[in-house]
Design a protein around this motif. Structure first.
Motif, PDB file in Angstrom:
ATOM      1  N   ASN A 171      -1.327 -15.082 -20.782  1.00  0.00           N
ATOM      2  CA  ASN A 171      -2.667 -15.467 -21.216  1.00  0.00           C
ATOM      3  C   ASN A 171      -3.704 -14.689 -20.391  1.00  0.00           C
ATOM      4  O   ASN A 171      -3.345 -13.973 -19.460  1.00  0.00           O
ATOM      5  N   GLU A 172      -4.994 -14.848 -20.747  1.00  0.00           N
ATOM      6  CA  GLU A 172      -6.060 -14.062 -20.087  1.00  0.00           C
ATOM      7  C   GLU A 172      -6.077 -14.277 -18.581  1.00  0.00           C
ATOM      8  O   GLU A 172      -6.256 -13.355 -17.810  1.00  0.00           O
ATOM      9  N   GLU A 173      -5.866 -15.537 -18.164  1.00  0.00           N
ATOM     10  CA  GLU A 173      -5.912 -15.858 -16.738  1.00  0.00           C
ATOM     11  C   GLU A 173      -4.802 -15.111 -15.992  1.00  0.00           C
ATOM     12  O   GLU A 173      -5.009 -14.527 -14.923  1.00  0.00           O
ATOM     13  N   SER A 174      -3.629 -15.107 -16.604  1.00  0.00           N
ATOM     14  CA  SER A 174      -2.482 -14.449 -15.969  1.00  0.00           C
ATOM     15  C   SER A 174      -2.666 -12.920 -15.977  1.00  0.00           C
ATOM     16  O   SER A 174      -2.310 -12.250 -14.997  1.00  0.00           O
ATOM     17  N   ILE A 175      -3.252 -12.382 -17.035  1.00  0.00           N
ATOM     18  CA  ILE A 175      -3.496 -10.924 -17.077  1.00  0.00           C
ATOM     19  C   ILE A 175      -4.458 -10.547 -15.947  1.00  0.00           C
ATOM     20  O   ILE A 175      -4.220  -9.606 -15.180  1.00  0.00           O
ATOM     21  N   PHE A 176      -5.517 -11.348 -15.799  1.00  0.00           N
ATOM     22  CA  PHE A 176      -6.524 -11.093 -14.768  1.00  0.00           C
ATOM     23  C   PHE A 176      -5.878 -11.148 -13.394  1.00  0.00           C
ATOM     24  O   PHE A 176      -6.061 -10.255 -12.551  1.00  0.00           O
ATOM     25  N   SER A 177      -5.073 -12.181 -13.182  1.00  0.00           N
ATOM     26  CA  SER A 177      -4.494 -12.352 -11.850  1.00  0.00           C
ATOM     27  C   SER A 177      -3.461 -11.265 -11.555  1.00  0.00           C
ATOM     28  O   SER A 177      -3.374 -10.752 -10.435  1.00  0.00           O
ATOM     29  N   ARG A 178      -2.683 -10.840 -12.553  1.00  0.00           N
ATOM     30  CA  ARG A 178      -1.693  -9.773 -12.347  1.00  0.00           C
ATOM     31  C   ARG A 178      -2.377  -8.426 -12.064  1.00  0.00           C
ATOM     32  O   ARG A 178      -1.907  -7.635 -11.248  1.00  0.00           O
ATOM     33  N   LEU A 179      -3.502  -8.181 -12.738  1.00  0.00           N
ATOM     34  CA  LEU A 179      -4.201  -6.902 -12.494  1.00  0.00           C
ATOM     35  C   LEU A 179      -4.841  -6.887 -11.110  1.00  0.00           C
ATOM     36  O   LEU A 179      -4.832  -5.862 -10.421  1.00  0.00           O
ATOM     37  N   ASN A 180      -5.365  -8.040 -10.706  1.00  0.00           N
ATOM     38  CA  ASN A 180      -5.929  -8.143  -9.357  1.00  0.00           C
ATOM     39  C   ASN A 180      -4.874  -7.874  -8.304  1.00  0.00           C
ATOM     40  O   ASN A 180      -5.097  -7.161  -7.328  1.00  0.00           O
ATOM     41  N   LYS A 181      -3.715  -8.492  -8.517  1.00  0.00           N
ATOM     42  CA  LYS A 181      -2.582  -8.325  -7.610  1.00  0.00           C
ATOM     43  C   LYS A 181      -2.154  -6.849  -7.574  1.00  0.00           C
ATOM     44  O   LYS A 181      -1.836  -6.299  -6.519  1.00  0.00           O
ATOM     45  N   ALA A 182      -2.176  -6.216  -8.740  1.00  0.00           N
ATOM     46  CA  ALA A 182      -1.713  -4.819  -8.839  1.00  0.00           C
ATOM     47  C   ALA A 182      -2.547  -3.898  -7.949  1.00  0.00           C
ATOM     48  O   ALA A 182      -2.017  -2.967  -7.333  1.00  0.00           O
ATOM     49  N   ARG A 183      -3.843  -4.177  -7.859  1.00  0.00           N
ATOM     50  CA  ARG A 183      -4.724  -3.349  -7.009  1.00  0.00           C
ATOM     51  C   ARG A 183      -4.197  -3.325  -5.582  1.00  0.00           C
ATOM     52  O   ARG A 183      -4.188  -2.295  -4.924  1.00  0.00           O
ATOM     53  N   GLU A 184      -3.759  -4.499  -5.099  1.00  0.00           N
ATOM     54  CA  GLU A 184      -3.228  -4.593  -3.729  1.00  0.00           C
ATOM     55  C   GLU A 184      -1.850  -3.957  -3.654  1.00  0.00           C
ATOM     56  O   GLU A 184      -1.522  -3.248  -2.701  1.00  0.00           O
ATOM     57  N   GLU A 185      -1.038  -4.227  -4.653  1.00  0.00           N
ATOM     58  CA  GLU A 185       0.357  -3.747  -4.615  1.00  0.00           C
ATOM     59  C   GLU A 185       0.429  -2.221  -4.618  1.00  0.00           C
ATOM     60  O   GLU A 185       1.260  -1.632  -3.929  1.00  0.00           O
ATOM     61  N   LEU A 186      -0.469  -1.595  -5.380  1.00  0.00           N
ATOM     62  CA  LEU A 186      -0.426  -0.123  -5.483  1.00  0.00           C
ATOM     63  C   LEU A 186      -0.668   0.541  -4.124  1.00  0.00           C
ATOM     64  O   LEU A 186      -0.163   1.619  -3.855  1.00  0.00           O
ATOM     65  N   LYS A 187      -1.407  -0.175  -3.257  1.00  0.00           N
ATOM     66  CA  LYS A 187      -1.682   0.389  -1.925  1.00  0.00           C
ATOM     67  C   LYS A 187      -0.423   0.404  -1.050  1.00  0.00           C
ATOM     68  O   LYS A 187      -0.392   1.069  -0.025  1.00  0.00           O
ATOM     69  N   LEU A 188       0.583  -0.394  -1.443  1.00  0.00           N
ATOM     70  CA  LEU A 188       1.775  -0.526  -0.597  1.00  0.00           C
ATOM     71  C   LEU A 188       2.867   0.484  -0.936  1.00  0.00           C
ATOM     72  O   LEU A 188       3.925   0.505  -0.289  1.00  0.00           O
ATOM     73  N   ALA A 189       2.612   1.316  -1.919  1.00  0.00           N
ATOM     74  CA  ALA A 189       3.630   2.304  -2.331  1.00  0.00           C
ATOM     75  C   ALA A 189       4.195   3.121  -1.160  1.00  0.00           C
ATOM     76  O   ALA A 189       5.404   3.366  -1.111  1.00  0.00           O
ATOM     77  N   PRO A 190       3.368   3.513  -0.170  1.00  0.00           N
ATOM     78  CA  PRO A 190       3.919   4.338   0.919  1.00  0.00           C
ATOM     79  C   PRO A 190       4.979   3.650   1.788  1.00  0.00           C
ATOM     80  O   PRO A 190       5.665   4.327   2.548  1.00  0.00           O
ATOM     81  N   LEU A 191       5.120   2.328   1.656  1.00  0.00           N
ATOM     82  CA  LEU A 191       6.157   1.631   2.443  1.00  0.00           C
ATOM     83  C   LEU A 191       7.569   1.926   1.942  1.00  0.00           C
ATOM     84  O   LEU A 191       8.553   1.666   2.622  1.00  0.00           O
ATOM     85  N   TYR A 192       7.645   2.433   0.722  1.00  0.00           N
ATOM     86  CA  TYR A 192       8.952   2.582   0.065  1.00  0.00           C
ATOM     87  C   TYR A 192       9.540   3.970   0.329  1.00  0.00           C
ATOM     88  O   TYR A 192       8.811   4.930   0.600  1.00  0.00           O
ATOM     89  N   ASP A 193      10.870   4.060   0.201  1.00  0.00           N
ATOM     90  CA  ASP A 193      11.527   5.358   0.389  1.00  0.00           C
ATOM     91  C   ASP A 193      11.090   6.350  -0.692  1.00  0.00           C
ATOM     92  O   ASP A 193      10.956   7.533  -0.425  1.00  0.00           O
ATOM     93  N   TYR A 194      10.923   5.857  -1.910  1.00  0.00           N
ATOM     94  CA  TYR A 194      10.571   6.739  -3.034  1.00  0.00           C
ATOM     95  C   TYR A 194       9.523   6.074  -3.914  1.00  0.00           C
ATOM     96  O   TYR A 194       9.537   4.850  -4.071  1.00  0.00           O
TER      97      TYR A 194
END
Ligand code: ADP
Ligand code: 5GP
Length: 191
Positions: A143-166
């Motif tokens: 639903n809209e609320e979940s889409i909003f919250s997942r996109l907000n979360k994604a902004r933070e998650e994308l910053k963590l990419a360098p922690l991974y091996d690949y």
């Protein structure tokens, strides 16, 4: 028998982790198995208990947490998710290379705990947040609320990419799976 690898696959919700996984699983030589997680969220249309997730109540989740049953766990957009320690260990002891498909807080918990010889971490990304939104909407699961919250979360998650091996871009799920297969083959020293 050699113990299997732990393969951590992360990336924002909707980036295509599940879709890419379906292409990974078609190569028997990689001996891959999927770690079915526990979640307190409700099943989506078509999801099957025991195949996609173990769908459990909050009470059951708390009970398992206090019994130390989880290798890692996290709250994500209002629901709890956890990887079952025994489930993963049993598969790895059978020689299977186990994919744990998890969000970034849980991935951090495992990355900090394990020996780099038997673990590999891969972050799946995509070109932009607007593409991510298109994919989440296209799945028609939130639903809209979940889409909003997942996109907000994604902004933070994308910053963590360098922690991974690949970090692997999913502009095409089949190509992305081919790149991940090669990473796993290299780790297993298969040609
Ligand atoms: P996740 O498991 O990361 O939440 P899904 O695998 O459910 O993501 O994919 C979300 C949606 O995006 C699905 O509708 C899927 O078909 C679509 N999708 C996956 N990969 C791509 C891609 N490379 N390009 C466009 N759409 C994609
Ligand atoms: P969804 O509700 O879209 O199935 O999952 C939301 C997010 O939780 C996704 O990024 C998914 O990969 C992640 N996830 C699924 N299982 C687990 C788990 O056991 N632990 C953690 N930390 N995240 C999980």
């Amino acid at each position: 028998m050699k113990k299997g690898l732990l393969i951590i696959i992360s990336g924002p919700s909707g980036v295509g982790k599940g879709t890419v996984r379906s292409f990974l699983m078609d190569e028997p030589s990689l001996k891959l198995a999927f770690s079915v997680s526990c979640t307190t969220r409700s099943p989506r249309a078509g999801e099957v208990d025991g195949r996609d997730y173990f769908f459990i109540s909050h009470e059951e989740f708390e009970k398992r947490l206090s019994n130390n049953a989880f290798l890692e766990h996290a709250e994500f957009c209002g629901n709890c998710y956890g990887t079952l320690k025994d489930y993963v260990e049993n598969l790895r002891n059978e020689g299977k290379n186990v994919i744990v498909e998890i969000e970034t807080q849980g991935a951090r918990q495992i990355i900090s705990k394990l020996n780099e010889d038997d673990e590999i971490s891969i972050f799946i990304t995509c070109s932009s947040l607007s593409e991510l939104e298109r994919r989440i909407r296209g799945r028609k699961s939130e639903n809209e609320e979940s889409i909003f919250s997942r996109l907000n979360k994604a902004r933070e998650e994308l910053k963590l990419a360098p922690l991974y091996d690949y970090v692997v871009d999913n502009d095409d799920p089949k190509k992305c799976a081919t790149a991940i297969k090669q990473i796993i083959k290299n780790k297993l020293k298969l040609s």
